[in-house]
Design an enzyme around this catalytic site. Structure first.
Site, mmCIF file in Angstrom:
data_model
loop_
_atom_site.group_PDB
_atom_site.id
_atom_site.type_symbol
_atom_site.label_atom_id
_atom_site.label_comp_id
_atom_site.label_asym_id
_atom_site.label_seq_id
_atom_site.Cartn_x
_atom_site.Cartn_y
_atom_site.Cartn_z
ATOM 1 N N ASP A 1 1.102 -0.991 -0.020
ATOM 2 C CA ASP A 1 -0.149 0.043 -0.026
ATOM 3 C C ASP A 1 0.814 1.323 0.018
ATOM 4 O O ASP A 1 0.989 2.196 1.050
ATOM 5 C CB ASP A 1 -1.090 -0.117 1.376
ATOM 6 C CG ASP A 1 -1.872 -1.131 1.303
ATOM 7 O OD1 ASP A 1 -1.950 -1.791 0.203
ATOM 8 O OD2 ASP A 1 -2.298 -1.771 2.412
ATOM 9 N N HIS B 1 -3.515 -2.177 -3.931
ATOM 10 C CA HIS B 1 -4.467 -1.162 -3.776
ATOM 11 C C HIS B 1 -4.329 -0.160 -5.188
ATOM 12 O O HIS B 1 -3.531 0.863 -4.950
ATOM 13 C CB HIS B 1 -4.752 -0.106 -2.866
ATOM 14 C CG HIS B 1 -5.554 -0.974 -1.408
ATOM 15 N ND1 HIS B 1 -6.838 -1.279 -1.576
ATOM 16 C CD2 HIS B 1 -5.018 -1.284 -0.233
ATOM 17 C CE1 HIS B 1 -7.219 -1.911 -0.494
ATOM 18 N NE2 HIS B 1 -6.182 -2.129 0.207
ATOM 19 N N ASP C 1 -7.349 -5.535 -4.330
ATOM 20 C CA ASP C 1 -8.192 -5.436 -3.083
ATOM 21 C C ASP C 1 -9.124 -4.365 -3.402
ATOM 22 O O ASP C 1 -9.176 -3.287 -2.696
ATOM 23 C CB ASP C 1 -7.213 -5.185 -2.096
ATOM 24 C CG ASP C 1 -8.162 -5.154 -0.631
ATOM 25 O OD1 ASP C 1 -9.413 -5.235 -0.684
ATOM 26 O OD2 ASP C 1 -7.412 -4.847 0.293
ATOM 27 N N LYS D 1 -12.506 -4.396 -3.216
ATOM 28 C CA LYS D 1 -13.594 -4.083 -2.397
ATOM 29 C C LYS D 1 -14.974 -3.501 -3.219
ATOM 30 O O LYS D 1 -15.458 -2.588 -2.578
ATOM 31 C CB LYS D 1 -13.475 -3.370 -1.282
ATOM 32 C CG LYS D 1 -12.260 -3.950 -0.185
ATOM 33 C CD LYS D 1 -12.290 -3.296 1.201
ATOM 34 C CE LYS D 1 -11.340 -3.835 2.158
ATOM 35 N NZ LYS D 1 -9.760 -3.723 1.765
ATOM 36 N N ALA E 1 -18.670 -2.812 -3.995
ATOM 37 C CA ALA E 1 -19.698 -2.722 -3.212
ATOM 38 C C ALA E 1 -20.876 -2.227 -3.955
ATOM 39 O O ALA E 1 -21.593 -1.447 -3.150
ATOM 40 C CB ALA E 1 -19.480 -2.016 -2.163
ATOM 41 N N TYR F 1 -4.198 -6.024 15.051
ATOM 42 C CA TYR F 1 -3.293 -7.225 14.635
ATOM 43 C C TYR F 1 -3.442 -8.310 15.457
ATOM 44 O O TYR F 1 -3.308 -8.090 16.833
ATOM 45 C CB TYR F 1 -1.941 -6.625 14.329
ATOM 46 C CG TYR F 1 -1.797 -5.559 13.384
ATOM 47 C CD1 TYR F 1 -1.826 -5.936 12.046
ATOM 48 C CD2 TYR F 1 -1.348 -4.445 13.577
ATOM 49 C CE1 TYR F 1 -1.699 -4.923 11.189
ATOM 50 C CE2 TYR F 1 -1.445 -3.253 12.692
ATOM 51 C CZ TYR F 1 -1.158 -3.538 11.428
ATOM 52 O OH TYR F 1 -1.261 -2.643 10.598
ATOM 53 N N ARG G 1 2.164 -3.173 6.526
ATOM 54 C CA ARG G 1 3.295 -2.526 6.921
ATOM 55 C C ARG G 1 4.138 -3.096 7.896
ATOM 56 O O ARG G 1 5.196 -2.893 8.177
ATOM 57 C CB ARG G 1 2.533 -1.303 7.831
ATOM 58 C CG ARG G 1 1.938 -0.304 6.959
ATOM 59 C CD ARG G 1 0.848 0.575 7.576
ATOM 60 N NE ARG G 1 -0.404 0.121 7.956
ATOM 61 C CZ ARG G 1 -1.138 0.365 8.665
ATOM 62 N NH1 ARG G 1 -1.281 1.657 9.126
ATOM 63 N NH2 ARG G 1 -2.528 -0.156 8.780
HETATM 64 O O1 S5P Z 1 -10.608 -6.542 7.026
HETATM 65 C C1 S5P Z 1 -9.797 -5.996 6.464
HETATM 66 C C2 S5P Z 1 -9.700 -6.267 5.006
HETATM 67 C C3 S5P Z 1 -8.572 -5.617 4.214
HETATM 68 S S1 S5P Z 1 -8.583 -6.236 2.635
HETATM 69 N N1 S5P Z 1 -8.718 -5.212 6.948
HETATM 70 C C4 S5P Z 1 -7.680 -4.949 6.260
HETATM 71 O O2 S5P Z 1 -6.747 -4.394 7.010
HETATM 72 N N2 S5P Z 1 -7.793 -5.324 4.907
HETATM 73 C C5 S5P Z 1 -6.637 -4.745 4.037
HETATM 74 O O3 S5P Z 1 -5.261 -5.450 4.370
HETATM 75 C C6 S5P Z 1 -6.144 -3.090 4.046
HETATM 76 O O4 S5P Z 1 -6.801 -2.544 3.102
HETATM 77 C C7 S5P Z 1 -4.936 -3.161 3.812
HETATM 78 O O5 S5P Z 1 -4.299 -2.867 2.611
HETATM 79 C C8 S5P Z 1 -4.261 -4.492 4.338
HETATM 80 C C9 S5P Z 1 -3.554 -4.330 5.746
HETATM 81 O O6 S5P Z 1 -2.480 -3.656 5.768
HETATM 82 P P1 S5P Z 1 -1.525 -3.461 7.281
HETATM 83 O O7 S5P Z 1 -0.716 -2.676 6.781
HETATM 84 O O8 S5P Z 1 -2.502 -3.060 8.251
HETATM 85 O O9 S5P Z 1 -0.931 -4.941 7.396
#
Ligand code: S5P
Length: 280
Positions: A40, A64, A93, A95, A97, A224, A243
């Site tokens: 991202d 994205h 991704d 999404k 809708a 997380y 990240r």
């Molecule tokens: O429920 C969700 C669905 C998605 S697809 N929660 C999320 O975080 N995502 C995606 O996963 C979000 O758009 C991002 O691209 C990625 C998580 O990124 P991170 O940096 O937090 O690991």
């Protein structure tokens, strides 16, 4: 037959009828990785550099594409070349809708022409089954696969309870195109009415974001959990890490990005091996 959580990715690949699901399962088995990296970042050069670095450690790259400021058609060509070089699948991704007609246009056309390069994409079930038929009219002839967002990783998500159940029900009625879910746990047995049973050959893939080893959240609602919680405890199939892999500086330090990708790959694979009871 053992439930999907006890089968290897390879065993599941042999039986899967959707080409995109089969390709993903085969890639996971071949490369011994259930890691999907979510890239991202907003600059093309950062995007491609991170993917080239993490490529050997992933089964899938999640994009994205609409956040990239200097997007051009050449970016897609480079992404496709990297997917061949490093042997991974691509998941935009997006999404979706909206109503069927609109999502079919968004998927096939516009600047990004997502269906022409993304093996897998996803949709919110909120409009009902017509979102699946709209996307399938474009994606099925191209042998693509769709994931429904049955749950989300964010604090206070509304995708819970009956909403999640109905998402599973919608997927079950469209198994030739819907290959699984974005969710936080296995969905087996959800969405069944009284007297209905889960079909023996049902095998939805569970792809799970909100995975991190070092922090519990991001201050913007993200939550997380560890690869072990997600894969071993809750039976998910693919860990999605953003990240946690490319860090706070858009992946400027390639060696740090490589080390994190290897770390998450190892954690995700160990949790899977423990789940299916193999040590190789
Ligand atoms: O429920 C969700 C669905 C998605 S697809 N929660 C999320 O975080 N995502 C995606 O996963 C979000 O758009 C991002 O691209 C990625 C998580 O990124 P991170 O940096 O937090 O690991």
């Amino acid at each position: 037959m053992a439930s999907a959580t006890r089968q290897t990715y390879g065993q599941r690949a042999e039986k899967h009828t959707n080409a995109a699901a089969r390709a993903l399962l085969e890639t996971i088995e071949r490369k011994r990785t259930n890691l999907c990296v979510s890239v991202d970042v907003t600059k093309k050069a950062d995007f491609l550099r991170i993917i080239d670095t993490v490529g050997p450690y992933i089964c899938l790259v999640k994009t994205h594409v609409d956040v990239i400021e200097d997007f051009d058609a050449g970016l897609i060509e480079s992404l496709k070349e990297l997917s061949v070089k490093h042997d991974f699948q691509i998941f935009e991704d997006r999404k979706f809708a909206d109503i069927g007609n609109t999502v079919a246009l968004q998927y096939s056309s516009g600047v990004y022409k997502i269906a022409s390069w993304s093996h897998i994409t996803n949709a919110h079930p909120v409009p009902g089954p017509s979102i699946i038929s709209g996307l399938a009219s474009v994606g099925l002839p191209l042998q693509r696969g769709l994931l429904l967002l049955a749950e989300m990783s964010t604090k206070g998500s509304l995708a819970v309870g009956t909403y999640t159940d109905e998402a599973v029900r919608m997927a079950r009625a469209n198994r030739e195109f819907v290959i699984g879910f974005i969710a936080q746990r296995r969905m087996d047995g959800l969405g069944l009415r009284e007297g209905e049973a889960m079909s023996q050959d049902e095998d939805f893939l569970i792809l799970t974001p909100g995975v991190g080893l070092d922090v519990k959240g991001d201050g913007m609602g993200q939550q997380y959990r560890t690869p072990r919680e997600v894969v071993l405890q809750d039976g998910c199939d693919v860990i999605i890490v953003g990240r946690g892999v490319y860090g706070k500086d858009n992946g400027a330090n390639a060696e740090a990005v490589r080390a994190q990708a290897e770390r998450y790959r190892a954690e995700g694979w160990k949790a899977y091996q423990e789940r299916v009871g193999i040590s190789e």
